[in-house]
Design an enzyme around this catalytic site. Structure first.
Site, PDB file in Angstrom:
ATOM      1  N   GLU A  83       0.800  -1.222   0.000  1.00  0.00           N
ATOM      2  CA  GLU A  83       0.000   0.000   0.000  1.00  0.00           C
ATOM      3  C   GLU A  83       0.836   1.278   0.000  1.00  0.00           C
ATOM      4  O   GLU A  83       1.815   1.396   0.743  1.00  0.00           O
ATOM      5  CB  GLU A  83      -0.904  -0.007   1.233  1.00  0.00           C
ATOM      6  CG  GLU A  83      -1.918   1.122   1.269  1.00  0.00           C
ATOM      7  CD  GLU A  83      -3.052   0.812   2.238  1.00  0.00           C
ATOM      8  OE1 GLU A  83      -4.070   0.260   1.773  1.00  0.00           O
ATOM      9  OE2 GLU A  83      -2.906   1.091   3.449  1.00  0.00           O
ATOM     10  N   LYS A 110       0.676   4.847   1.253  1.00  0.00           N
ATOM     11  CA  LYS A 110      -0.085   5.458   2.346  1.00  0.00           C
ATOM     12  C   LYS A 110       0.762   6.544   3.000  1.00  0.00           C
ATOM     13  O   LYS A 110       1.746   6.257   3.673  1.00  0.00           O
ATOM     14  CB  LYS A 110      -0.436   4.357   3.360  1.00  0.00           C
ATOM     15  CG  LYS A 110      -1.285   4.766   4.540  1.00  0.00           C
ATOM     16  CD  LYS A 110      -1.536   3.514   5.382  1.00  0.00           C
ATOM     17  CE  LYS A 110      -2.477   3.740   6.516  1.00  0.00           C
ATOM     18  NZ  LYS A 110      -2.715   2.499   7.289  1.00  0.00           N
ATOM     19  N   LYS A 113      -8.281   2.381  -2.624  1.00  0.00           N
ATOM     20  CA  LYS A 113      -8.519   2.310  -1.182  1.00  0.00           C
ATOM     21  C   LYS A 113      -9.198   3.611  -0.748  1.00  0.00           C
ATOM     22  O   LYS A 113      -8.571   4.668  -0.731  1.00  0.00           O
ATOM     23  CB  LYS A 113      -7.193   2.113  -0.447  1.00  0.00           C
ATOM     24  CG  LYS A 113      -7.300   1.912   1.065  1.00  0.00           C
ATOM     25  CD  LYS A 113      -7.692   0.489   1.399  1.00  0.00           C
ATOM     26  CE  LYS A 113      -7.666   0.242   2.909  1.00  0.00           C
ATOM     27  NZ  LYS A 113      -6.298   0.249   3.469  1.00  0.00           N
ATOM     28  N   GLU A 157     -14.379  -5.580   3.205  1.00  0.00           N
ATOM     29  CA  GLU A 157     -13.623  -5.573   4.456  1.00  0.00           C
ATOM     30  C   GLU A 157     -14.552  -5.769   5.645  1.00  0.00           C
ATOM     31  O   GLU A 157     -15.549  -5.071   5.787  1.00  0.00           O
ATOM     32  CB  GLU A 157     -12.872  -4.254   4.596  1.00  0.00           C
ATOM     33  CG  GLU A 157     -12.076  -4.135   5.881  1.00  0.00           C
ATOM     34  CD  GLU A 157     -11.301  -2.832   5.941  1.00  0.00           C
ATOM     35  OE1 GLU A 157     -10.386  -2.670   5.110  1.00  0.00           O
ATOM     36  OE2 GLU A 157     -11.621  -1.983   6.779  1.00  0.00           O
ATOM     37  N   ASN A 191      -9.962  -6.926   8.580  1.00  0.00           N
ATOM     38  CA  ASN A 191      -9.146  -5.847   9.117  1.00  0.00           C
ATOM     39  C   ASN A 191      -8.879  -6.127  10.589  1.00  0.00           C
ATOM     40  O   ASN A 191      -9.800  -6.165  11.399  1.00  0.00           O
ATOM     41  CB  ASN A 191      -9.855  -4.502   8.945  1.00  0.00           C
ATOM     42  CG  ASN A 191      -8.910  -3.324   9.171  1.00  0.00           C
ATOM     43  OD1 ASN A 191      -7.912  -3.448   9.871  1.00  0.00           O
ATOM     44  ND2 ASN A 191      -9.237  -2.188   8.590  1.00  0.00           N
ATOM     45  N   GLU A 203      -5.647  -7.844   6.742  1.00  0.00           N
ATOM     46  CA  GLU A 203      -5.259  -6.446   6.592  1.00  0.00           C
ATOM     47  C   GLU A 203      -4.823  -5.853   7.930  1.00  0.00           C
ATOM     48  O   GLU A 203      -5.441  -6.104   8.959  1.00  0.00           O
ATOM     49  CB  GLU A 203      -6.441  -5.612   6.082  1.00  0.00           C
ATOM     50  CG  GLU A 203      -7.081  -6.112   4.817  1.00  0.00           C
ATOM     51  CD  GLU A 203      -8.335  -5.322   4.482  1.00  0.00           C
ATOM     52  OE1 GLU A 203      -9.144  -5.828   3.689  1.00  0.00           O
ATOM     53  OE2 GLU A 203      -8.522  -4.201   5.019  1.00  0.00           O
ATOM     54  N   SER A 204      -3.789  -5.055   7.885  1.00  0.00           N
ATOM     55  CA  SER A 204      -3.309  -4.281   9.039  1.00  0.00           C
ATOM     56  C   SER A 204      -2.626  -5.160  10.089  1.00  0.00           C
ATOM     57  O   SER A 204      -2.886  -6.363  10.198  1.00  0.00           O
ATOM     58  CB  SER A 204      -4.447  -3.498   9.708  1.00  0.00           C
ATOM     59  OG  SER A 204      -5.026  -2.587   8.826  1.00  0.00           O
TER      60      SER A 204
END
Length: 262
Positions: free
Chosen positions: A55, A57, A118, A167, A188, A219-220
């Site tokens: 990503e 970001k 995103k 998500e 997430n 994710e994350s």
């Protein structure tokens, strides 16, 4: 109001302004609108895929500025050359420092790599934007959408040839979400209502709850190669990672180091 509530409220204002400025008919005439999209779900499922969706970001509500000194072309091309299965590009400006131009530039620099727009999608207009800007995949966040909205937005995405990443954060969000037009489910690990938590427990808890036909990603909160191997062992095909790479002066090189350890 939660952070997510504030983001969605701002997004409604932005969408209204965008609609007044550029019509759907104009978006449909954009050069990139007619391009054939690249399947992220296929890339994630392919033999030998790293599974990493890297990503771009610049900042986040929870971390502040992460890295706003690098061009999106340098970052995303570095990711692609290092072996990313796909790219994620933030287009939310107020909270994450992204722009639609970022998506345009990422697409130009990486014509054959799947790109996720995103953002916080709340209106079908944004699906047309994503297609016009060069995205292959759109993100739908169950925490800020009703089942009817998820159904409407995912159906429109498929009509336009885009894949859908839904998500979720917990089993309740999964249970109430219509999945007919969903290609990928992302768990997430960070609660978007308070941006808390710093582990992959949510992904581990939901691994066997997600339908087998849908590609699942985590994710994350992923910063160690060992975490990738743990998640792979319970069926995850993809791993969306941003901050781990973006906090370095050469995110692509950092990704290459990371992949070498998987």
């Amino acid at each position: 109001m939660t952070i997510l509530d504030k983001i969605v409220a701002q997004k409604a204002i932005e969408v209204a302004e965008a609609k007044a400025e550029i019509s759907i008919e104009e978006l449909e005439k954009a050069p990139l609108f007619s391009r054939k999209t690249v399947s992220l779900s296929a890339r994630l499922s392919a033999d030998g895929s790293t599974g990493i969706i890297a990503e771009h970001k610049r900042k986040s509500p929870s971390k502040g500025v992460i890295n706003d000194q690098l061009t999106v072309e340098f970052v995303t091309n570095g990711y692609a050359k290092a072996g990313a299965a796909g790219l994620s590009v933030l287009t939310d400006t107020d909270f994450f420092g992204g722009t639609k131009e970022d998506l345009h530039k990422a697409r130009e620099a990486n014509p054959n790599t799947p790109i996720l727009r995103k953002d916080f999608m709340i209106d079908t207009y944004q699906i047309y934007e994503a297609k016009a800007w060069g995205a292959d995949v759109i993100l739908l966040i169950a925490a800020c959408l009703s089942p009817i909205q998820i159904e409407e937005l995912s159906k429109k995405a498929h009509e336009l040839g885009l894949e859908v990443l839904l998500e979720i954060h917990d089993e309740e969000e999964l249970a109430r979400s219509p999945l007919e037009n969903v290609d990928i489910i992302g768990v997430n690990n960070r609660n978007l209502k308070n941006f808390a938590e710093n582990n992959v427990n949510a992904s581990l808890a939901l691994a066997d709850k997600i339908p087998a036909r849908i590609v699942k990603i985590s994710e994350s909160c992923i910063s160690q190669p060992e975490t990738i191997n743990l998640l792979k062992s319970v069926g995850y095909k993809g791993f969306l990672i941003g901050e781990t790479f973006m906090k370095n002066e050469n995110p692509g090189a950092k990704l290459a180091e990371f992949i070498a350890k998987i």
